[in-house]
Design an enzyme around this catalytic site. Structure first.
Site, PDB file in Angstrom:
ATOM      1  N   CYS A  65       0.878  -1.167   0.000  1.00  0.00           N
ATOM      2  CA  CYS A  65       0.000   0.000   0.000  1.00  0.00           C
ATOM      3  C   CYS A  65       0.915   1.215   0.000  1.00  0.00           C
ATOM      4  CB  CYS A  65      -0.989  -0.009   1.166  1.00  0.00           C
ATOM      5  SG  CYS A  65      -0.277   0.229   2.800  1.00  0.00           S
ATOM      6  N   TRP A  66       0.360   2.403   0.033  1.00  0.00           N
ATOM      7  CA  TRP A  66       1.172   3.607  -0.134  1.00  0.00           C
ATOM      8  C   TRP A  66       2.336   3.656   0.848  1.00  0.00           C
ATOM      9  CZ3 TRP A  66       2.201   6.260  -4.066  1.00  0.00           C
ATOM     10  CH2 TRP A  66       2.747   7.540  -3.988  1.00  0.00           C
TER      11      TRP A  66
END
Length: 152
Positions: A65-66
């Protein structure tokens, strides 16, 4: 080796991850934004990839994820999973060696192509330590997963 991969965003490093794993000879099963039409929420796709490991349908997983934080949190909620957020090769080696980690979490924001290869090299070269203290710590975590009181 069968590896489940998830990403909540279709970012270049996530696509490179899949390409790199396949180039290394792994059978890759993709979740989230890497699988057209799949639920790409980080909590959902990370849990699905991690569950494959916990249920024995995958040998390992890589969740992205980010920041990598949410993906690692979601993966670690699956009993039997020991996910480690790794930002460099040294951390990846330690996660495999000392923690017997079976899920690698990566940040889509911080991980470049060269850094990804460094992390993967260390991750796949690492073997769980057989040191009694390290094994005792992993057993302690396994007891927590099983819902047992782990403290002595």
């Amino acid at each position: 080796m069968r590896i489940s991969v998830s990403s909540d965003m279709d970012e270049p490093v996530a696509r490179l991850l899949v390409e790199e794993l396949r180039a290394r000879g792994h059978d890759v099963h993709a979740y989230g934004a890497l699988s057209p039409g799949a639920d790409a929420r980080w909590a959902v796709c990370s849990e699905r990839a991690a569950r494959e490991v916990a249920e024995g349908r995958a040998d390992q997983a890589v969740v992205c994820c980010w920041t990598g934080t949410g993906a690692s949190i979601a993966a670690n909620k699956v009993p039997g999973v020991r996910a480690a957020l790794c930002t460099d090769g040294y951390t990846a080696d330690g996660a495999r060696r000392w923690n017997d980690a079976n899920v690698l979490a990566l940040s889509l924001r911080l991980t470049s192509g060269p850094l990804l290869r460094e992390i993967l090299d260390a991750w796949f070269a690492g073997e769980p330590a057989q040191d009694a203290e390290d094994r005792d710590n992993v057993t302690h975590v396994e007891r927590l997963d099983a819902g047992h009181r782990a403290a002595r």
